[in-house]
Design a protein around this motif. Sequence first.
Motif, PDB file in Angstrom:
ATOM      1  N   SER A   1       7.650 -10.097   9.473  1.00 10.27           N
ATOM      2  CA  SER A   1       6.330 -10.481   8.634  1.00 10.27           C
ATOM      3  C   SER A   1       5.984 -12.062   9.519  1.00 10.27           C
ATOM      4  CB  SER A   1       6.781 -10.744   7.394  1.00 10.27           C
ATOM      5  OG  SER A   1       5.762 -11.057   6.647  1.00 10.27           O
ATOM      6  N   PHE A   2       4.995 -12.055   9.765  1.00 11.69           N
ATOM      7  CA  PHE A   2       4.177 -13.442  10.002  1.00 11.69           C
ATOM      8  C   PHE A   2       2.980 -13.633   9.244  1.00 11.69           C
ATOM      9  CE2 PHE A   2       1.280 -11.156  12.799  1.00 11.69           C
ATOM     10  CZ  PHE A   2       0.504 -11.981  13.244  1.00 11.69           C
ATOM     11  N   THR A   3       2.949 -14.716   8.408  1.00 16.14           N
ATOM     12  CA  THR A   3       1.844 -14.836   7.286  1.00 16.14           C
ATOM     13  C   THR A   3       1.757 -16.508   7.128  1.00 16.14           C
ATOM     14  OG1 THR A   3       1.685 -14.365   4.957  1.00 16.14           O
ATOM     15  CG2 THR A   3       3.857 -14.497   5.506  1.00 16.14           C
ATOM     16  N   ASN A   4       0.522 -16.834   6.892  1.00 20.78           N
ATOM     17  CA  ASN A   4       0.037 -18.055   6.719  1.00 20.78           C
ATOM     18  C   ASN A   4       0.119 -18.127   5.087  1.00 20.78           C
ATOM     19  OD1 ASN A   4      -0.636 -18.762   9.131  1.00 20.78           O
ATOM     20  ND2 ASN A   4      -2.708 -18.445   9.001  1.00 20.78           N
TER      21      ASN A   4
ATOM     22  N   TYR B   1       1.027  -1.191  -0.039  1.00 23.77           N
ATOM     23  CA  TYR B   1       0.088   0.100   0.205  1.00 23.77           C
ATOM     24  C   TYR B   1       0.862   1.425   0.078  1.00 23.77           C
ATOM     25  CZ  TYR B   1      -3.751  -3.168   1.478  1.00 23.77           C
ATOM     26  OH  TYR B   1      -4.854  -3.963   1.486  1.00 23.77           O
ATOM     27  N   LYS B   2       0.413   2.292  -0.435  1.00 26.36           N
ATOM     28  CA  LYS B   2       1.052   3.572  -0.469  1.00 26.36           C
ATOM     29  C   LYS B   2       1.668   4.162   0.733  1.00 26.36           C
ATOM     30  CE  LYS B   2       0.778   8.246  -2.322  1.00 26.36           C
ATOM     31  NZ  LYS B   2      -0.177   9.471  -2.771  1.00 26.36           N
ATOM     32  N   GLY B   3       2.927   4.486   0.927  1.00 25.80           N
ATOM     33  CA  GLY B   3       3.473   4.899   2.285  1.00 25.80           C
ATOM     34  C   GLY B   3       4.068   3.929   3.343  1.00 25.80           C
ATOM     35  N   VAL B   4       3.774   2.541   3.035  1.00 22.39           N
ATOM     36  CA  VAL B   4       4.134   1.554   3.754  1.00 22.39           C
ATOM     37  C   VAL B   4       5.776   1.573   4.003  1.00 22.39           C
ATOM     38  CG1 VAL B   4       4.018  -0.914   4.223  1.00 22.39           C
ATOM     39  CG2 VAL B   4       2.204   0.168   3.494  1.00 22.39           C
ATOM     40  N   GLU B   5       6.447   1.591   3.114  1.00 19.35           N
ATOM     41  CA  GLU B   5       7.972   1.358   3.079  1.00 19.35           C
ATOM     42  C   GLU B   5       8.457   2.691   4.199  1.00 19.35           C
ATOM     43  OE1 GLU B   5      10.390  -0.598  -0.058  1.00 19.35           O
ATOM     44  OE2 GLU B   5       8.868   0.752  -1.150  1.00 19.35           O
ATOM     45  N   GLU B   6       7.921   3.869   3.909  1.00 15.06           N
ATOM     46  CA  GLU B   6       8.179   4.958   4.879  1.00 15.06           C
ATOM     47  C   GLU B   6       7.884   4.827   6.360  1.00 15.06           C
ATOM     48  OE1 GLU B   6       6.267   9.458   5.476  1.00 15.06           O
ATOM     49  OE2 GLU B   6       6.310   8.622   3.491  1.00 15.06           O
ATOM     50  N   HIS B   7       6.594   4.399   6.415  1.00 22.04           N
ATOM     51  CA  HIS B   7       6.298   3.988   7.967  1.00 22.04           C
ATOM     52  C   HIS B   7       7.064   2.727   8.441  1.00 22.04           C
ATOM     53  CE1 HIS B   7       3.183   6.760   6.679  1.00 22.04           C
ATOM     54  NE2 HIS B   7       3.027   7.000   8.132  1.00 22.04           N
ATOM     55  N   LEU B   8       7.377   1.712   7.606  1.00 16.51           N
ATOM     56  CA  LEU B   8       8.131   0.825   8.137  1.00 16.51           C
ATOM     57  C   LEU B   8       9.488   1.457   8.703  1.00 16.51           C
ATOM     58  CD1 LEU B   8       7.309  -2.040   5.699  1.00 16.51           C
ATOM     59  CD2 LEU B   8       6.484  -1.811   8.247  1.00 16.51           C
ATOM     60  N   LYS B   9      10.114   2.298   7.931  1.00 20.39           N
ATOM     61  CA  LYS B   9      11.343   2.685   8.175  1.00 20.39           C
ATOM     62  C   LYS B   9      11.430   3.610   9.578  1.00 20.39           C
ATOM     63  CE  LYS B   9      15.178   5.610   6.292  1.00 20.39           C
ATOM     64  NZ  LYS B   9      15.725   5.754   7.593  1.00 20.39           N
ATOM     65  N   LYS B  10      10.354   4.323   9.717  1.00 21.29           N
ATOM     66  CA  LYS B  10      10.024   5.016  10.968  1.00 21.29           C
ATOM     67  C   LYS B  10       9.992   4.113  12.009  1.00 21.29           C
ATOM     68  CE  LYS B  10       7.512   8.921   9.087  1.00 21.29           C
ATOM     69  NZ  LYS B  10       6.239   9.784   9.201  1.00 21.29           N
ATOM     70  N   LEU B  11       9.200   2.775  11.958  1.00 19.85           N
ATOM     71  CA  LEU B  11       9.331   2.008  13.295  1.00 19.85           C
ATOM     72  C   LEU B  11      10.845   1.429  13.493  1.00 19.85           C
ATOM     73  CD1 LEU B  11       6.516  -0.568  12.541  1.00 19.85           C
ATOM     74  CD2 LEU B  11       6.774   0.960  14.506  1.00 19.85           C
ATOM     75  N   LYS B  12      11.329   1.135  12.433  1.00 20.72           N
ATOM     76  CA  LYS B  12      12.833   0.600  12.540  1.00 20.72           C
ATOM     77  C   LYS B  12      13.694   1.553  13.148  1.00 20.72           C
ATOM     78  CE  LYS B  12      14.590  -2.525   9.838  1.00 20.72           C
ATOM     79  NZ  LYS B  12      15.108  -3.234   8.714  1.00 20.72           N
TER      80      LYS B  12
ATOM     81  N   ARG C   1      10.323 -14.970   1.491  1.00 19.24           N
ATOM     82  CA  ARG C   1      11.162 -14.292   2.251  1.00 19.24           C
ATOM     83  C   ARG C   1      12.050 -13.336   1.471  1.00 19.24           C
ATOM     84  NH1 ARG C   1      13.184 -15.807   6.834  1.00 19.24           N
ATOM     85  NH2 ARG C   1      15.440 -14.989   6.065  1.00 19.24           N
ATOM     86  N   LYS C   2      12.596 -13.549   0.079  1.00 20.82           N
ATOM     87  CA  LYS C   2      13.123 -12.702  -0.419  1.00 20.82           C
ATOM     88  C   LYS C   2      12.300 -11.128  -0.693  1.00 20.82           C
ATOM     89  CE  LYS C   2      15.246 -11.478  -5.042  1.00 20.82           C
ATOM     90  NZ  LYS C   2      15.734 -12.201  -6.361  1.00 20.82           N
ATOM     91  N   GLU C   3      10.898 -11.397  -1.323  1.00 15.19           N
ATOM     92  CA  GLU C   3      10.114 -10.243  -1.193  1.00 15.19           C
ATOM     93  C   GLU C   3       9.872  -9.512   0.155  1.00 15.19           C
ATOM     94  OE1 GLU C   3       5.640 -10.250  -2.573  1.00 15.19           O
ATOM     95  OE2 GLU C   3       5.711 -10.979  -0.704  1.00 15.19           O
ATOM     96  N   LEU C   4       9.559  -9.955   1.261  1.00 13.03           N
ATOM     97  CA  LEU C   4       9.465  -9.591   2.515  1.00 13.03           C
ATOM     98  C   LEU C   4      10.623  -8.936   2.890  1.00 13.03           C
ATOM     99  CD1 LEU C   4       6.937 -12.026   3.518  1.00 13.03           C
ATOM    100  CD2 LEU C   4       6.137  -9.573   3.393  1.00 13.03           C
ATOM    101  N   LEU C   5      11.573  -9.452   3.050  1.00  3.24           N
ATOM    102  CA  LEU C   5      12.889  -8.951   3.241  1.00  3.24           C
ATOM    103  C   LEU C   5      13.282  -7.778   2.424  1.00  3.24           C
ATOM    104  CD1 LEU C   5      15.266 -11.932   3.880  1.00  3.24           C
ATOM    105  CD2 LEU C   5      14.347 -10.657   5.803  1.00  3.24           C
ATOM    106  N   GLY C   6      12.944  -7.706   1.487  1.00  2.90           N
ATOM    107  CA  GLY C   6      13.086  -6.566   0.297  1.00  2.90           C
ATOM    108  C   GLY C   6      12.343  -5.174   0.733  1.00  2.90           C
ATOM    109  N   PHE C   7      11.385  -5.577   1.521  1.00  3.47           N
ATOM    110  CA  PHE C   7      10.477  -4.552   1.919  1.00  3.47           C
ATOM    111  C   PHE C   7      10.939  -3.869   3.540  1.00  3.47           C
ATOM    112  CE2 PHE C   7       6.437  -6.923  -0.134  1.00  3.47           C
ATOM    113  CZ  PHE C   7       6.768  -6.495  -1.426  1.00  3.47           C
ATOM    114  N   GLY C   8      11.878  -4.361   3.974  1.00  4.56           N
ATOM    115  CA  GLY C   8      12.392  -4.065   5.183  1.00  4.56           C
ATOM    116  C   GLY C   8      12.260  -4.742   6.340  1.00  4.56           C
ATOM    117  N   MET C   9      11.616  -6.013   6.156  1.00  8.86           N
ATOM    118  CA  MET C   9      11.436  -6.782   7.628  1.00  8.86           C
ATOM    119  C   MET C   9      12.810  -7.330   7.816  1.00  8.86           C
ATOM    120  SD  MET C   9       8.337  -6.947   7.900  1.00  8.86           S
ATOM    121  CE  MET C   9       7.228  -6.056   6.838  1.00  8.86           C
TER     122      MET C   9
END
Length: 172
Positions: free
Chosen positions: A46-49, A27-38, A64-72
């Motif tokens: 990420s925890f996902t079924n 979603y729009k703005g998610v990477e920026e907000h994840l960075k603020k958390l870090k 794993r590659k996708e989610l780590l690429g998002f900053g997890m």
Amino acid sequence: MRAVFIDRDGTLGGSDQIEYPGEFTLYKGVEEHLKKLKDSGFLLFSFTNQPGISEGRSSREQFRKELLGFGMDDVYLCPHKPSDQCRCRKPAAGMIEEACYDYHLKLNECFVIGDRLKDMEAGIRAGCKTILVRTGSGEEALLQLEGDHEGIFIHNVASDINEAIKWLLRSL
């Protein structure tokens, strides 16, 4: 250590359906907000079924590659079908417990952000604070809460993950 456990489909992006790596968009703005958390000292998990893995539709490595690429910082996923009755599939707390062991987390200082009641249940079982987002299946989950779901306590309901992260950071 403090951490935030974030569901994938319907929370980080995508829809209320499983979208495989390569199809999924944040979603729009998610990477920026994840960075603020870090930047605030949280580990991001990420925890996902993802039962499509056991069906051969994708692989653990692709997710794993996708989610780590998002900053997890790490990715915990359950590849099992509901009928497998494993201990990692949400609403069980197995993925959170595994991360707790791996990273020596203080679960009472951890948060779960998700769009389904099973995300909230996993967080409650592990002793985390819970934030339900209205994206994905969030509206449906809120309707289910009006029914008979004793024992599910949600600390906050947010319009989306960006609002959830803003609330989390304000509540510290």
